[in-house]
Design a protein around this motif. Structure first.
Motif, PDB file in Angstrom:
ATOM      1  N   MET A   1      46.889  38.943  49.232  1.00 55.05           N
ATOM      2  CA  MET A   1      47.184  37.751  49.394  1.00 55.05           C
ATOM      3  C   MET A   1      46.347  36.778  48.082  1.00 55.05           C
ATOM      4  SD  MET A   1      49.963  35.566  49.598  1.00 55.05           S
ATOM      5  CE  MET A   1      50.005  33.926  49.884  1.00 55.05           C
ATOM      6  N   ASP A   2      45.021  37.224  48.684  1.00 52.24           N
ATOM      7  CA  ASP A   2      44.400  36.761  47.539  1.00 52.24           C
ATOM      8  C   ASP A   2      44.288  37.037  46.167  1.00 52.24           C
ATOM      9  OD1 ASP A   2      42.951  35.349  49.849  1.00 52.24           O
ATOM     10  OD2 ASP A   2      41.591  37.295  49.875  1.00 52.24           O
ATOM     11  N   TYR A   3      44.598  38.035  45.693  1.00 57.02           N
ATOM     12  CA  TYR A   3      44.732  38.583  44.401  1.00 57.02           C
ATOM     13  C   TYR A   3      45.708  37.583  43.442  1.00 57.02           C
ATOM     14  CZ  TYR A   3      46.249  41.790  40.380  1.00 57.02           C
ATOM     15  OH  TYR A   3      46.483  41.764  39.056  1.00 57.02           O
ATOM     16  N   TYR A   4      46.641  37.342  44.444  1.00 57.43           N
ATOM     17  CA  TYR A   4      47.819  36.568  44.228  1.00 57.43           C
ATOM     18  C   TYR A   4      47.795  35.280  43.597  1.00 57.43           C
ATOM     19  CZ  TYR A   4      52.071  39.998  44.864  1.00 57.43           C
ATOM     20  OH  TYR A   4      52.924  41.005  44.089  1.00 57.43           O
ATOM     21  N   VAL A   5      46.476  34.613  44.627  1.00 55.88           N
ATOM     22  CA  VAL A   5      46.552  33.405  44.296  1.00 55.88           C
ATOM     23  C   VAL A   5      45.091  33.584  43.043  1.00 55.88           C
ATOM     24  CG1 VAL A   5      43.967  31.770  45.069  1.00 55.88           C
ATOM     25  CG2 VAL A   5      45.955  33.007  46.579  1.00 55.88           C
ATOM     26  N   GLN A   6      44.468  34.596  43.495  1.00 53.71           N
ATOM     27  CA  GLN A   6      43.596  34.015  41.862  1.00 53.71           C
ATOM     28  C   GLN A   6      44.035  35.017  40.657  1.00 53.71           C
ATOM     29  OE1 GLN A   6      40.930  38.108  42.303  1.00 53.71           O
ATOM     30  NE2 GLN A   6      41.092  38.535  40.109  1.00 53.71           N
ATOM     31  N   ILE A   7      45.176  35.404  40.333  1.00 53.75           N
ATOM     32  CA  ILE A   7      45.888  35.887  38.865  1.00 53.75           C
ATOM     33  C   ILE A   7      47.041  34.855  38.898  1.00 53.75           C
ATOM     34  CG2 ILE A   7      46.351  38.341  39.590  1.00 53.75           C
ATOM     35  CD1 ILE A   7      48.836  38.256  39.858  1.00 53.75           C
ATOM     36  N   THR A   8      47.695  33.952  39.665  1.00 51.33           N
ATOM     37  CA  THR A   8      48.619  32.790  39.074  1.00 51.33           C
ATOM     38  C   THR A   8      47.812  31.999  38.221  1.00 51.33           C
ATOM     39  OG1 THR A   8      49.944  33.162  41.881  1.00 51.33           O
ATOM     40  CG2 THR A   8      50.786  31.577  40.406  1.00 51.33           C
ATOM     41  N   PRO A   9      46.959  31.846  38.623  1.00 51.75           N
ATOM     42  CA  PRO A   9      46.911  29.973  37.356  1.00 51.75           C
ATOM     43  C   PRO A   9      46.530  30.705  35.781  1.00 51.75           C
ATOM     44  CG  PRO A   9      45.374  30.415  39.527  1.00 51.75           C
ATOM     45  CD  PRO A   9      45.741  31.495  39.410  1.00 51.75           C
ATOM     46  N   HIS A  10      46.154  32.032  35.975  1.00 50.81           N
ATOM     47  CA  HIS A  10      46.463  32.319  34.783  1.00 50.81           C
ATOM     48  C   HIS A  10      47.877  31.933  33.724  1.00 50.81           C
ATOM     49  CE1 HIS A  10      45.127  34.079  30.741  1.00 50.81           C
ATOM     50  NE2 HIS A  10      45.411  35.601  31.083  1.00 50.81           N
ATOM     51  N   ILE A  11      48.720  33.224  35.249  1.00 47.02           N
ATOM     52  CA  ILE A  11      50.440  33.042  33.980  1.00 47.02           C
ATOM     53  C   ILE A  11      50.295  31.503  34.343  1.00 47.02           C
ATOM     54  CG2 ILE A  11      52.108  33.775  35.562  1.00 47.02           C
ATOM     55  CD1 ILE A  11      50.634  36.068  36.714  1.00 47.02           C
ATOM     56  N   LEU A  12      49.970  30.990  35.078  1.00 49.19           N
ATOM     57  CA  LEU A  12      51.381  28.674  34.954  1.00 49.19           C
ATOM     58  C   LEU A  12      50.204  28.505  33.491  1.00 49.19           C
ATOM     59  CD1 LEU A  12      51.471  28.234  38.014  1.00 49.19           C
ATOM     60  CD2 LEU A  12      52.851  29.068  36.911  1.00 49.19           C
ATOM     61  N   GLU A  13      48.883  29.198  33.114  1.00 44.96           N
ATOM     62  CA  GLU A  13      48.806  28.323  32.107  1.00 44.96           C
ATOM     63  C   GLU A  13      49.149  29.264  31.103  1.00 44.96           C
ATOM     64  OE1 GLU A  13      46.451  26.238  29.735  1.00 44.96           O
ATOM     65  OE2 GLU A  13      45.761  26.434  31.922  1.00 44.96           O
ATOM     66  N   GLY A  14      49.802  29.901  31.124  1.00 42.68           N
ATOM     67  CA  GLY A  14      50.883  31.127  29.920  1.00 42.68           C
ATOM     68  C   GLY A  14      52.195  30.070  29.943  1.00 42.68           C
ATOM     69  N   PHE A  15      52.537  29.507  31.088  1.00 40.41           N
ATOM     70  CA  PHE A  15      53.856  28.500  31.977  1.00 40.41           C
ATOM     71  C   PHE A  15      53.873  27.896  30.657  1.00 40.41           C
ATOM     72  CE2 PHE A  15      56.451  26.019  34.083  1.00 40.41           C
ATOM     73  CZ  PHE A  15      57.612  26.023  34.110  1.00 40.41           C
ATOM     74  N   LYS A  16      52.767  26.727  31.173  1.00 40.10           N
ATOM     75  CA  LYS A  16      52.608  25.688  29.877  1.00 40.10           C
ATOM     76  C   LYS A  16      53.318  25.654  28.032  1.00 40.10           C
ATOM     77  CE  LYS A  16      48.720  23.381  32.561  1.00 40.10           C
ATOM     78  NZ  LYS A  16      47.398  22.955  32.337  1.00 40.10           N
ATOM     79  N   THR A  17      52.553  26.929  27.850  1.00 38.38           N
ATOM     80  CA  THR A  17      52.855  27.106  26.205  1.00 38.38           C
ATOM     81  C   THR A  17      54.459  27.246  26.594  1.00 38.38           C
ATOM     82  OG1 THR A  17      50.764  28.243  26.570  1.00 38.38           O
ATOM     83  CG2 THR A  17      52.460  28.560  24.478  1.00 38.38           C
ATOM     84  N   SER A  18      55.112  28.406  27.865  1.00 34.21           N
ATOM     85  CA  SER A  18      56.395  28.577  27.753  1.00 34.21           C
ATOM     86  C   SER A  18      57.186  27.408  27.350  1.00 34.21           C
ATOM     87  CB  SER A  18      56.651  29.531  28.565  1.00 34.21           C
ATOM     88  OG  SER A  18      56.098  30.789  28.640  1.00 34.21           O
ATOM     89  N   LEU A  19      56.721  26.598  28.415  1.00 32.35           N
ATOM     90  CA  LEU A  19      57.592  25.176  28.771  1.00 32.35           C
ATOM     91  C   LEU A  19      57.074  24.293  27.618  1.00 32.35           C
ATOM     92  CD1 LEU A  19      59.209  23.879  30.919  1.00 32.35           C
ATOM     93  CD2 LEU A  19      56.788  22.466  32.006  1.00 32.35           C
TER      94      LEU A  19
END
Lengths: 214, 228
Positions: A1-19
């Motif tokens: 779970m900690d791993y997901y918490v760790q990687i998600t912000p970087h992915i969501l940063e990319g989501f901002k660009t997609s959006l």
């Protein structure tokens, strides 16, 4: 779970660009597509050049178009191409071609008599479009418009091909770094949620607009 | 309002549809233009309503030409009401809005005023029960009267109606005849285009028969039906 918490912000940063690309594409391509379709219906001489444009754009892969904008144009006209600019412009041009065809079909099925009714009732051009034509075009084309909006959600992943730091590219970096596929699962879930959001908006619009028979 | 059609011709591509047609309709007349399908009647209505420009000749209302140097006289057409054969109501709007909107836009009044006016005119034509329905929920007879209401709300001086009985049964035809006769008594000039001779006989004072784009008979009703 900690791993997901760790990687998600970087992915969501990319989501901002997609959006960002998604929103700009929809907000630009839709009105431009409608405008071009309207002009083509009114000025038949423009039908052929616009048909050639939509044939080329719809007949070639979006990925190829991204490469041409990003790498081909700077070779022809020496310039420094901004990646995000190149990606966004390519998306807008590509989706405009699809929207032109969707709106054109939506306009063509409106009976000539509806235009003539506006004419004999003394409506000016703006009033005819605003009150008679556009509401019917939107109803006639709502379902394909929603489909395109859903397709666009997934197409934004192609931005990774020209090294734009969107969601999928960021996930691939994480996979390469950690040798774990979890980031791809997170990306998949985000795409699904985003698509679901678009589908729900589409359903709400369908419920509101299509309850009236067009 | 009177109408003068002077030597008017019209063609689609090379096919002549109206050939040197001339006739006058005087103020407050109730005139029927009859003839077989394909004889040019609907084209004539589109010429009279300004949707088409005559290739030759001139159409004038009270002496004012419908087109002046290729430009449609929009001011003139504000006084001309048109009801199409297939009504051309706006199916995405409720009946009330169908009738109120043209009034609101022409007279630049607020929605409430326009709706009140539309309600009154719809009631006078017996359509008070359908104001909150959509046109596709109405019967052919109701649609016909809604289309007439939409034309009348703009207070025209002349009313052009194309094939008014094509979607009507006998009962609705009789209602329509009464409506049109009442409007005519109030001073409205009415020109109806129809292939329905029975309807023309019941409604019109004068009959003009058109065939292959030309007038072949122009008589008072009694004379026309005696002649036939």
């Amino acid at each position: 779970m900690d791993y997901y918490v760790q990687i998600t912000p970087h992915i969501l940063e990319g989501f901002k660009t997609s959006l960002f690309v998604y929103s700009l594409t929809l907000l630009s391509a839709m009105p431009i597509g409608l405008l071009i379709a309207l002009v083509v219906v009114q000025v038949p001489i423009l039908k052929r050049p616009v048909s050639v444009f939509t044939w080329i754009i719809r007949g070639t892969p979006l990925l190829l178009q991204l490469y041409i904008t990003m790498y081909g144009i700077p070779l022809l006209f020496p310039m420094r191409m901004n990646r995000l600019f190149a990606g966004t412009i390519t998306f807008i041009v590509n989706y405009t071609a699809y929207y032109v065809e969707i709106f054109r079909s939506g306009l063509q099925i409106i009976p000539l008599g509806q235009w003539q009714a506006g004419y004999v009732l003394g409506f000016n051009t703006y009033q005819k479009l605003r009150y008679i034509i556009f509401p019917q075009v939107i109803r006639n084309t709502l379902l394909p418009l929603i489909n395109e909006a859903i397709t666009l959600v997934k197409d934004t992943s192609l931005l990774a091909a020209i090294a734009i730091a969107e969601m999928l590219r960021n996930a691939r970096e994480i996979v390469a770094r950690d040798l774990r596929v979890d980031a791809l699962i997170v990306v998949g879930v985000v795409y699904l949620m985003f698509s679901l959001f678009v589908v729900l908006i589409g359903k709400a619009l369908e419920g509101k607009l299509l309850k009236v028979r067009s | 309002m009177s109408l003068q059609v002077n030597n008017v011709s019209f063609a689609y591509s090379d096919k002549d549809v109206i050939r040197q047609l001339s006739f006058n309709v005087t103020d407050n007349e109730l005139c029927g233009i009859v003839g077989l399908s394909g004889g040019g009647k609907t084209t004539l209505l589109k010429l009279l309503s300004g949707l088409y420009k005559p290739k030759k000749g001139q159409i004038t209302y009270d002496g004012i030409a419908t087109y002046q140097s290729n430009k449609r006289n929009d001011q003139l057409f504000k006084q001309i009401g048109v009801v199409f054969q297939d009504f051309q109501l706006f199916d995405h709007m409720k009946v009330l809005e169908n009738v109120a909107l043209p009034y609101r836009l022409k007279y630049k009044v607020n929605k409430e005023t326009a709706n009140k006016q539309a309600s009154e005119i719809l009631s006078s034509l017996g359509c008070e029960d359908v104001v909150n329905q959509y046109p596709y929920e109405c019967s052919g007879g109701q649609k016909q009267r809604i289309a007439i209401a939409r034309a009348l709300i703009l207070q025209p001086s002349i009313l052009l109606i194309d094939e008014p009985t094509s979607a009507l049964d006998k009962e609705n035809t009789l209602i329509l005849i009464k409506v049109l006769q009442d409007l005519n008594k109030q001073g409205l000039t009415i020109i109806t285009i129809t292939h329905d001779l029975l309807f023309a006989n019941q409604l019109c004072e004068r009959i003009i028969e058109v065939s292959q784009g030309q007038i072949i008979k122009d008589m008072l009703r009694e004379d026309y039906f005696l002649d036939n």
